[in-house]
Structures are given as structure tokens and as C-alpha cells.
Design a protein around this motif. Structure first.
Motif, PDB file in Angstrom:
ATOM      1  N   ALA A   1      32.282  21.287  82.612  1.00 57.14           N
ATOM      2  CA  ALA A   1      34.222  21.677  83.494  1.00 57.14           C
ATOM      3  C   ALA A   1      35.263  22.276  82.126  1.00 57.14           C
ATOM      4  O   ALA A   1      35.204  24.352  82.489  1.00 57.14           O
ATOM      5  CB  ALA A   1      34.752  20.378  82.924  1.00 57.14           C
TER       6      ALA A   1
ATOM      7  N   GLU B   1      32.836  25.700  83.317  1.00 59.67           N
ATOM      8  CA  GLU B   1      33.951  25.928  84.743  1.00 59.67           C
ATOM      9  C   GLU B   1      35.035  27.217  84.302  1.00 59.67           C
ATOM     10  O   GLU B   1      35.434  27.994  85.384  1.00 59.67           O
ATOM     11  CB  GLU B   1      33.671  25.201  85.608  1.00 59.67           C
ATOM     12  CG  GLU B   1      34.499  24.936  86.633  1.00 59.67           C
ATOM     13  CD  GLU B   1      35.270  23.102  87.683  1.00 59.67           C
ATOM     14  OE1 GLU B   1      35.700  23.770  88.756  1.00 59.67           O
ATOM     15  OE2 GLU B   1      34.588  22.333  86.517  1.00 59.67           O
ATOM     16  N   ARG B   2      35.346  26.832  84.220  1.00 59.31           N
ATOM     17  CA  ARG B   2      37.035  27.334  83.368  1.00 59.31           C
ATOM     18  C   ARG B   2      37.221  28.025  82.558  1.00 59.31           C
ATOM     19  O   ARG B   2      38.511  28.741  82.018  1.00 59.31           O
ATOM     20  CB  ARG B   2      37.830  25.906  83.053  1.00 59.31           C
ATOM     21  CG  ARG B   2      38.245  24.449  83.700  1.00 59.31           C
ATOM     22  CD  ARG B   2      39.276  24.029  83.314  1.00 59.31           C
ATOM     23  NE  ARG B   2      39.123  23.211  81.616  1.00 59.31           N
ATOM     24  CZ  ARG B   2      38.514  22.125  82.046  1.00 59.31           C
ATOM     25  NH1 ARG B   2      37.896  21.003  82.573  1.00 59.31           N
ATOM     26  NH2 ARG B   2      38.092  21.366  80.594  1.00 59.31           N
TER      27      ARG B   2
ATOM     28  N   ARG C   1      31.465  16.250  85.811  1.00 56.60           N
ATOM     29  CA  ARG C   1      31.263  18.416  84.381  1.00 56.60           C
ATOM     30  C   ARG C   1      32.024  18.453  82.924  1.00 56.60           C
ATOM     31  O   ARG C   1      32.297  18.606  82.710  1.00 56.60           O
ATOM     32  CB  ARG C   1      32.025  19.194  85.755  1.00 56.60           C
ATOM     33  CG  ARG C   1      31.098  19.530  87.046  1.00 56.60           C
ATOM     34  CD  ARG C   1      31.646  20.273  87.878  1.00 56.60           C
ATOM     35  NE  ARG C   1      33.436  20.342  87.932  1.00 56.60           N
ATOM     36  CZ  ARG C   1      33.783  19.966  89.493  1.00 56.60           C
ATOM     37  NH1 ARG C   1      32.620  19.111  90.197  1.00 56.60           N
ATOM     38  NH2 ARG C   1      34.808  19.688  89.616  1.00 56.60           N
ATOM     39  N   SER C   2      32.961  16.824  83.847  1.00 48.54           N
ATOM     40  CA  SER C   2      33.749  16.350  82.190  1.00 48.54           C
ATOM     41  C   SER C   2      32.923  15.941  81.141  1.00 48.54           C
ATOM     42  O   SER C   2      33.616  16.003  80.220  1.00 48.54           O
ATOM     43  CB  SER C   2      34.475  15.755  82.850  1.00 48.54           C
ATOM     44  OG  SER C   2      34.363  15.005  82.955  1.00 48.54           O
TER      45      SER C   2
ATOM     46  N   ARG D   1      32.206  24.501  90.029  1.00 43.94           N
ATOM     47  CA  ARG D   1      32.975  23.329  91.264  1.00 43.94           C
ATOM     48  C   ARG D   1      32.601  22.927  91.734  1.00 43.94           C
ATOM     49  O   ARG D   1      32.851  22.329  92.805  1.00 43.94           O
ATOM     50  CB  ARG D   1      34.293  24.670  92.031  1.00 43.94           C
ATOM     51  CG  ARG D   1      35.242  24.998  90.423  1.00 43.94           C
ATOM     52  CD  ARG D   1      36.654  25.627  91.498  1.00 43.94           C
ATOM     53  NE  ARG D   1      36.685  26.648  92.266  1.00 43.94           N
ATOM     54  CZ  ARG D   1      36.237  27.913  91.883  1.00 43.94           C
ATOM     55  NH1 ARG D   1      37.431  28.325  90.701  1.00 43.94           N
ATOM     56  NH2 ARG D   1      36.521  28.602  92.833  1.00 43.94           N
TER      57      ARG D   1
ATOM     58  N   PHE E   1      30.585  16.618  90.495  1.00 41.76           N
ATOM     59  CA  PHE E   1      32.218  15.773  90.577  1.00 41.76           C
ATOM     60  C   PHE E   1      32.964  16.428  89.392  1.00 41.76           C
ATOM     61  O   PHE E   1      31.705  16.027  88.131  1.00 41.76           O
ATOM     62  CB  PHE E   1      32.392  14.508  92.095  1.00 41.76           C
ATOM     63  CG  PHE E   1      31.639  13.818  90.663  1.00 41.76           C
ATOM     64  CD1 PHE E   1      32.724  12.246  90.015  1.00 41.76           C
ATOM     65  CD2 PHE E   1      30.506  12.713  90.823  1.00 41.76           C
ATOM     66  CE1 PHE E   1      31.630  11.274  89.127  1.00 41.76           C
ATOM     67  CE2 PHE E   1      29.752  11.458  90.324  1.00 41.76           C
ATOM     68  CZ  PHE E   1      30.946  11.292  89.149  1.00 41.76           C
ATOM     69  N   PRO E   2      34.064  15.792  89.804  1.00 45.76           N
ATOM     70  CA  PRO E   2      34.073  16.031  88.342  1.00 45.76           C
ATOM     71  C   PRO E   2      34.225  15.015  86.931  1.00 45.76           C
ATOM     72  O   PRO E   2      33.844  15.628  85.940  1.00 45.76           O
ATOM     73  CB  PRO E   2      35.880  16.497  88.982  1.00 45.76           C
ATOM     74  CG  PRO E   2      36.108  16.896  89.785  1.00 45.76           C
ATOM     75  CD  PRO E   2      35.253  16.320  91.090  1.00 45.76           C
TER      76      PRO E   2
END
Length: 170
Positions: A83, A86-87, A111-112, A103, A107-108
Motif C-alpha cells: 500500500a 501504491e500511494r 496490500r496494507s 490498486r 485487496f486493501p
């Protein structure tokens, strides 16, 4: 009884605080040791006892293994979360596909917690991260090179040479 089959076998846990401690522990225990960062690939394998490390080296507290920088290529610390990549405005400026494609990885929640280094190092066939990185092979090679043992002085985690694993030249 049956539930023991979906729980990991006993192991020694080491919460490393420095790169030197990680390297020393991995050197001392050799193939018996596995590195734990996000655990999204390793822990399910351990639960099914497809991976049975005698020693688990947790690298989450090692500050030198975190972060993203760019200097002609994207340098991603082994413990950097998916994540975070990604950011990352820096990563997206250097490799524009990064943010868009990430993305769509897992799923989130995954990724986190999942790390860039772990996903690549474990060569998890269910991992979509390698596919995200492949379109920009030049940057992928740079990313791999930062994790190979000959670049350990740059404080990146030592892993089996993923470049060789995927058939890329060093």
C-alpha cells in the motif's frame, strides 16, 4: 487432532532490530531460518506446514528496510508495504504504472500488510505484484539488484537472488 494440521509447527521467534542482527541470525541458522515481514505469503504456508522454518526472523522493526526512494530507479525497502508503494508519489513519478496497477493487486487488507520484498522473494504464484512490475523490466532489474547479497551494504534484506529465479541477468 485434525486442527493441528492447520497450525504452524513450533519455531523460534527472533524480533530483529537492526540489519546486522538480521544478517547474523540468518547466517547462524542458515536454511533453517525464514524472514517474516508482512507474512501474507509465508504464514499460510506455515499454517499448512508446507513451510516449516525452525527460526522465524521478524524484520518489521528494522527501520533501514523501510521506505521508498528514487535515484534513476525506484529503490524499495524490503519491509515497505504494498500500500505504501501504491500511494508513493515518488514511485509513481518514476514508474507511472505503479500506482494504477497496484490498486488491482489483492485487496486493501492484503496490500496494507503485505510487503513488496516478501511478495517477490517468496515467488508466490498467487501474487500479482510480479506481474505489476514486469512491464517495466528495467526498473524491475534495479529493484531486484537492491536486494541481492552483493548490495547488502545498501541495507536491503538478503534474499535468494530473485533476478536469477525469474531468469533475469544480474
Amino acid at each position: 487432532g485434525r486442527w493441528r494440521l492447520v497450525k504452524p509447527a513450533p519455531f523460534k521467534y527472533v524480533a530483529a532490530a537492526t540489519v546486522d542482527e538480521v544478517v547474523a541470525t540468518l547466517t547462524e541458522h542458515g536454511d533453517e531460518a525464514k524472514v517474516l515481514a508482512g507474512g501474507q505469503s509465508l504464514v499460510p504456508l506455515m499454517n499448512l506446514r508446507l513451510a516449516v522454518p525452525g527460526v522465524l526472523v521478524d524484520v518489521n522493526r528494522v527501520a533501514e528496510l523501510q521506505g521508498i526512494s528514487t535515484n534513476g530507479a525506484v529503490d524499495v525497502g524490503a519491509v515497505t508495504r504494498q500500500a505504501g508503494l501504491e500511494r508513493s508519489a515518488e514511485a509513481q513519478a518514476a514508474v507511472p504504472i505503479t500506482g494504477h496497477a497496484l490498486r488491482h493487486v489483492a485487496f486493501p487488507g492484503v496490500r496494507s500488510r503485505g510487503t513488496v520484498g516478501g511478495s517477490i522473494a517468496h515467488a508466490d504464484p498467487a501474487s500479482e505484484l510480479c506481474a505489476v512490475l514486469l512491464p517495466d523490466a528495467g526498473h524491475l532489474l534495479e529493484l531486484f539488484q537492491t536486494w541481492t547479497p552483493d548490495k547488502a551494504t545498501q541495507h536491503r534484506i538478503l534474499v535468494s537472488n530473485p533476478a536469477k529465479l525469474y531468469g533475469f541477468p544480474n
